[in-house]
Design a protein around this motif. Structure first.
Motif, mmCIF file in Angstrom:
data_model
loop_
_atom_site.group_PDB
_atom_site.id
_atom_site.type_symbol
_atom_site.label_atom_id
_atom_site.label_comp_id
_atom_site.label_asym_id
_atom_site.label_seq_id
_atom_site.Cartn_x
_atom_site.Cartn_y
_atom_site.Cartn_z
ATOM 1 N N ARG A 1 11.977 -7.502 2.320
ATOM 2 C CA ARG A 1 12.876 -8.635 2.066
ATOM 3 C C ARG A 1 12.732 -9.187 0.658
ATOM 4 N NH1 ARG A 1 11.547 -12.051 7.345
ATOM 5 N NH2 ARG A 1 9.563 -11.076 6.891
ATOM 6 N N LYS A 2 11.553 -9.079 0.085
ATOM 7 C CA LYS A 2 11.331 -9.555 -1.284
ATOM 8 C C LYS A 2 11.092 -8.349 -2.190
ATOM 9 C CE LYS A 2 9.259 -14.030 -0.355
ATOM 10 N NZ LYS A 2 8.102 -14.877 -0.615
ATOM 11 N N GLY A 3 11.684 -8.386 -3.341
ATOM 12 C CA GLY A 3 11.452 -7.335 -4.324
ATOM 13 C C GLY A 3 12.002 -5.990 -3.903
ATOM 14 N N ARG A 4 11.476 -4.944 -4.531
ATOM 15 C CA ARG A 4 11.951 -3.592 -4.275
ATOM 16 C C ARG A 4 10.883 -2.706 -3.651
ATOM 17 N NH1 ARG A 4 13.736 -1.562 -9.763
ATOM 18 N NH2 ARG A 4 11.899 -2.723 -10.356
ATOM 19 N N ARG A 5 9.703 -3.228 -3.476
ATOM 20 C CA ARG A 5 8.611 -2.445 -2.906
ATOM 21 C C ARG A 5 8.210 -3.050 -1.568
ATOM 22 N NH1 ARG A 5 4.226 -2.103 -6.960
ATOM 23 N NH2 ARG A 5 5.637 -0.597 -7.864
ATOM 24 N N PRO A 6 8.280 -2.277 -0.474
ATOM 25 C CA PRO A 6 7.905 -2.833 0.829
ATOM 26 C C PRO A 6 6.418 -3.180 0.888
ATOM 27 C CG PRO A 6 9.011 -0.706 1.075
ATOM 28 C CD PRO A 6 8.749 -0.901 -0.377
ATOM 29 N N THR A 7 6.114 -4.150 1.717
ATOM 30 C CA THR A 7 4.727 -4.468 2.020
ATOM 31 C C THR A 7 4.458 -3.986 3.440
ATOM 32 O OG1 THR A 7 3.093 -6.209 2.280
ATOM 33 C CG2 THR A 7 5.359 -6.812 2.766
#
Length: 142
Positions: A82-88
């Protein structure tokens, strides 16, 4: 606990060109993800749900047809982009918790009478399937 359940005509898993699990008749391919709060309760609930899920041809279930399943561990089901381009992957449980619950889930399906094939936990797997339908359902434990 999350599961992506696909109705397939066949499916297989290889690791380093070694076949580690396969079903060669119509059944289910299950991708299973485990989160931090999962316990045996979620394992049993989800196994029963999938065992009775009427998504095979003619609205039948694994429990009615004896169809096999192939279960593949997949921590990425708990990826959050949901945030940025890299999943957590913070919501995915660590191996110390998830591997025993993956094993317990496969055992629970087997205990219900389901022929259960497996991938190899934590391995870089190549999964091949011939989807039937295609029918894909996302399930989460209560």
């Amino acid at each position: 606990m999350r599961a992506v359940v696909q109705r397939v005509l066949s499916a297989s898993v290889t690791v380093d060109d070694e076949l580690v699990g396969a079903i060669d008749t119509p059944g289910l391919l299950i991708y299973l993800g485990v989160t931090h709060s999962d316990t045996q309760r979620e394992v049993d609930s989800l196994a029963r749900k999938i065992h009775g899920l009427r998504i095979l041809r003619d609205e039948q279930s694994v429990s009615e047809t004896g169809a096999p399943v192939l279960v593949v561990s997949q921590f990425t089901l708990y990826g959050d982009a949901r945030k940025g381009r890299r999943p957590t992957w913070q919501a995915a449980a660590p191996r110390e918790l998830s591997e025993p619950l993956y094993d317990a889930f496969c055992g629970a399906l087997g205990g219900l009478g389901t022929r259960t094939e497996r991938g190899r936990f934590g391995a870089d797997m190549r999964v091949e399937s011939i989807n039937d339908g295609p029918i894909t359902v996302l399930l989460e434990s209560p």
